[in-house]
Design a protein around this motif. Sequence first.
Motif, PDB file in Angstrom:
ATOM      1  N   ILE A 127     -46.276  -0.782 -11.331  1.00 44.12           N
ATOM      2  CA  ILE A 127     -47.025  -0.359 -12.529  1.00 44.12           C
ATOM      3  C   ILE A 127     -47.510   1.089 -12.425  1.00 44.12           C
ATOM      4  O   ILE A 127     -47.428   1.834 -13.406  1.00 44.12           O
ATOM      5  CB  ILE A 127     -48.175  -1.350 -12.825  1.00 44.12           C
ATOM      6  N   GLY A 131     -46.846   3.791 -15.220  1.00 40.89           N
ATOM      7  CA  GLY A 131     -47.971   4.468 -15.852  1.00 40.89           C
ATOM      8  C   GLY A 131     -47.829   5.979 -15.806  1.00 40.89           C
ATOM      9  O   GLY A 131     -48.022   6.661 -16.817  1.00 40.89           O
ATOM     10  N   MET A 171     -49.867   1.328 -25.564  1.00 42.84           N
ATOM     11  CA  MET A 171     -50.056   0.579 -24.312  1.00 42.84           C
ATOM     12  C   MET A 171     -49.366  -0.787 -24.401  1.00 42.84           C
ATOM     13  O   MET A 171     -48.695  -1.220 -23.470  1.00 42.84           O
ATOM     14  CB  MET A 171     -51.566   0.399 -24.094  1.00 42.84           C
ATOM     15  N   ILE A 174     -45.649  -0.484 -24.002  1.00 43.20           N
ATOM     16  CA  ILE A 174     -45.256  -0.271 -22.598  1.00 43.20           C
ATOM     17  C   ILE A 174     -45.318  -1.590 -21.821  1.00 43.20           C
ATOM     18  O   ILE A 174     -44.436  -1.899 -21.026  1.00 43.20           O
ATOM     19  CB  ILE A 174     -46.153   0.810 -21.947  1.00 43.20           C
ATOM     20  N   ILE A 175     -46.366  -2.354 -22.088  1.00 36.52           N
ATOM     21  CA  ILE A 175     -46.498  -3.656 -21.402  1.00 36.52           C
ATOM     22  C   ILE A 175     -45.334  -4.562 -21.801  1.00 36.52           C
ATOM     23  O   ILE A 175     -44.741  -5.245 -20.965  1.00 36.52           O
ATOM     24  CB  ILE A 175     -47.868  -4.307 -21.723  1.00 36.52           C
ATOM     25  N   LYS A 178     -42.205  -3.586 -20.021  1.00 37.11           N
ATOM     26  CA  LYS A 178     -42.212  -3.952 -18.598  1.00 37.11           C
ATOM     27  C   LYS A 178     -42.100  -5.457 -18.389  1.00 37.11           C
ATOM     28  O   LYS A 178     -41.426  -5.915 -17.471  1.00 37.11           O
ATOM     29  CB  LYS A 178     -43.515  -3.422 -17.974  1.00 37.11           C
ATOM     30  N   GLU A 179     -42.751  -6.227 -19.250  1.00 37.19           N
ATOM     31  CA  GLU A 179     -42.859  -7.671 -19.014  1.00 37.19           C
ATOM     32  C   GLU A 179     -41.696  -8.488 -19.586  1.00 37.19           C
ATOM     33  O   GLU A 179     -41.504  -9.629 -19.200  1.00 37.19           O
ATOM     34  CB  GLU A 179     -44.172  -8.191 -19.624  1.00 37.19           C
ATOM     35  N   VAL A 240     -54.031  -6.661 -17.080  1.00 36.85           N
ATOM     36  CA  VAL A 240     -53.551  -5.394 -17.648  1.00 36.85           C
ATOM     37  C   VAL A 240     -54.311  -4.180 -17.086  1.00 36.85           C
ATOM     38  O   VAL A 240     -54.076  -3.061 -17.492  1.00 36.85           O
ATOM     39  CB  VAL A 240     -53.637  -5.385 -19.197  1.00 36.85           C
ATOM     40  N   ASN A 242     -54.113  -2.535 -14.314  1.00 35.23           N
ATOM     41  CA  ASN A 242     -53.301  -1.457 -13.710  1.00 35.23           C
ATOM     42  C   ASN A 242     -52.737  -0.507 -14.761  1.00 35.23           C
ATOM     43  O   ASN A 242     -52.750   0.705 -14.579  1.00 35.23           O
ATOM     44  CB  ASN A 242     -52.130  -2.038 -12.915  1.00 35.23           C
ATOM     45  N   TYR A 243     -52.226  -1.083 -15.833  1.00 25.66           N
ATOM     46  CA  TYR A 243     -51.638  -0.255 -16.899  1.00 25.66           C
ATOM     47  C   TYR A 243     -52.691   0.708 -17.452  1.00 25.66           C
ATOM     48  O   TYR A 243     -52.467   1.899 -17.572  1.00 25.66           O
ATOM     49  CB  TYR A 243     -51.138  -1.124 -18.058  1.00 25.66           C
ATOM     50  N   MET A 247     -52.779   4.809 -16.844  1.00 24.18           N
ATOM     51  CA  MET A 247     -52.418   5.640 -17.998  1.00 24.18           C
ATOM     52  C   MET A 247     -53.601   6.374 -18.616  1.00 24.18           C
ATOM     53  O   MET A 247     -53.416   7.326 -19.359  1.00 24.18           O
ATOM     54  CB  MET A 247     -51.701   4.794 -19.049  1.00 24.18           C
TER      55      MET A 247
END
Lengths: 310, 445
Positions: A127, A131, A171, A174-175, A178-179, A240, A242-243, A247
Amino acid sequence: MTSAVTTAYPVTAPELSGAARGRRRNFGPWPWILPAGIGILFVFGYSLVDLLQQSFKYRGAWVGLDNFRLVVTDPLFQTAIFHNALLLFTVPILVALALLFAILLFETRRGMRFYQSAVFLPYLLPIPVVGVVFGQLLQLNGALNSGLRALGLQSFALDWLGDPNQALVTMSAIIIWKEVGFGTILILARLISLPTELLEAAQIDGAGFFKKHLKITLPQLRPVILFYAINEAIVMVSWVFNYVYVMTNGQGGPGDATMVSELYIYRSAFQNQAPELAAAAAVLLLISTLFFIVGFFKVQSRSQSGVLDE
Amino acid sequence: MKRRGIAGAMICASVILISSLGSTGATAVTPSRAAFPTGPVKLVMWWWGEQEAPGAKLWLADTIKAYKVKHPNVTIQTVLQTTDGLVPAFAAAAAAKKGPDLQYFWGGIYAQQPGWDGQIAAVSDYIPAKELAHYINASTEEAFQGKIWTAPWYVNPSFPVIARKDVFSKYKLTVPTTWTDLLKACDVLSAKGVTTIAGGIKDGWFGGWLYSIIGAQSVTSSNDVISAVVGKQKFTDPIHAAWWTRLQETQSHHCWNTDINSLQLYQAQQLWVSGKAAMTVVAGPDTPNFVAKVGASKVVVMPMPKWGTGAFAGKLGTTSQTIGITKWTKYPQVAADFLMFSHQKAQLNNWFARTGSMPADDRFSIAGVKDPVKRALFTSVLAGGPYLENFIPAQLDTDAVFTNAQLVLKGTRTGAQAAANMQSVMERLRKTDRNLVKNFTAWSK
């Protein structure tokens, strides 16, 4: 399991008395679980009790529900919870995309492995790397907007992470990026293991792509989809941090546009030196997360008794 | 099955929560006044500063080496911290009561709060008052009820505006020194597509700088700010709120780079170096380095253009970055001895040689500084104003100043709204930190 035990005993048990055999049966799996259980209980159980205690104290003195009252009435905490709730809306998007990609990959004959890796790769990336890369890429004058401007698409060149009205949506995107790989692979694995007879029969009967998957594939994928949805809901409520931290440089900004409950807890505990408020917020998060986790275990137990045994 | 599921759920939820919250809370440990030890001693120092005073790392290595010659039994290990990690890392260490023996702090509240929370021992318990009297800003920022919490290390003239004469003259402008001229320059330069002031506020820190260099122009002393903190004044009162309106004016006159909200503090300063911006704000110790990059003949180093009529309008602020001795160290007297050693003449001169910035000690001879930019900076901080950000609770800084500055500069919040929000955050903080009023009141006396 039971049959395996009964067939094994005649070989290893002749020297045991009947009473000893009885004792072994009574203990069941607990002797095997106990050492790890004690470890987990010591590490997490102790901390949990400590956390609960802290949430009712201020500098060691009992303050009852004061910390909870202060946290619940904090506009920043309310905003954080609201943002976590908004992030839950990404779960259906994630599920839909994962399902779509999984079916497309399932139907793809050539280059399936390559596409599989391409979809799964973001999930493997750390992550902080994601980020930092997106932080640079999505600057107002970053690579993405420069590209858009070069293509004459100025109106699409937004201040992705710098605009408070835009930051949480960015955000979320982006999640999702990634997921989604995790869900795709999960659903694809289940798809591959499904019996093909029904699909073939439907095809012979003239069912098209959508009808085939809607009527035959989807019902069979339900436990996996549910499992993935609950897993992602837990992510959105409590994973969430870390994201957001990477960022927004730990700010949850611009303003409080990307503040989430975990960041609130972290900042209270380690930046604002208010461990008691952090503890109270953490207990509240625990309670809300518990709903999802109970659901998670229910789905898992269903999967274990159903899907995984098939 | 249901029970097992709930038990498993409890364990999992605990994992999630405990991963986001460690056990915290510190208790005071009385430092011993033991004699200087002769056996092996190891000290760990967590520090920050290379970011704003490049060369600090080399100075630290030199100083530790020199101290080792004097005390071969003492080993000092240094760990450089990140800007975002400095405060949280120490908070975590303090909660565990283990970590560094010597800890770097920004001045004012950043040094006071760990003292109030019992995380550091007062250096005045170990360093004679006669010696501490030489440490610049110790008595203004680090003093509390007769004690001095931390030992100032180097001075941070806070914060100089650096202006490029070449950029201004290209557009037939002179470097603005008043607010009105600044806004006029912003109008002219923005119409030409040139940034007047480069800034990056994504990481928030720049908000605190702006508060200090614009806001200081209307207050009479740091006690005004403390009065607003404890509730005797309000952050919506004109002397505290007017700066938000000034900030809004800079936004409406397009003074800043459009991407100010997506750049970090240090990233944005490079726009000035590359000539894309006419002005920027830099850390005091780093100012000579920025000037050197462009050439002294093209640069004016100055305070923020003047708008207020307060005693500090048109002046730079002054603050010292400091070092504290942690409560849990086994060797506070060794730590203090090292701090005093770092203030010896050889080390003070070496600091200047390595970093080009000013050590926080009045025994350092400014007369020996040849560079006019550095000499002017060093002289100005000796009569500098208070650095406001250091006199408000750190949480007010992050939760109100950082956030509102981001929103005002984005144009999504007005100055008046920002001031009102700052006041409401402050009112809330007085409830959540039950010792805040007591501590700040005691500090102001």
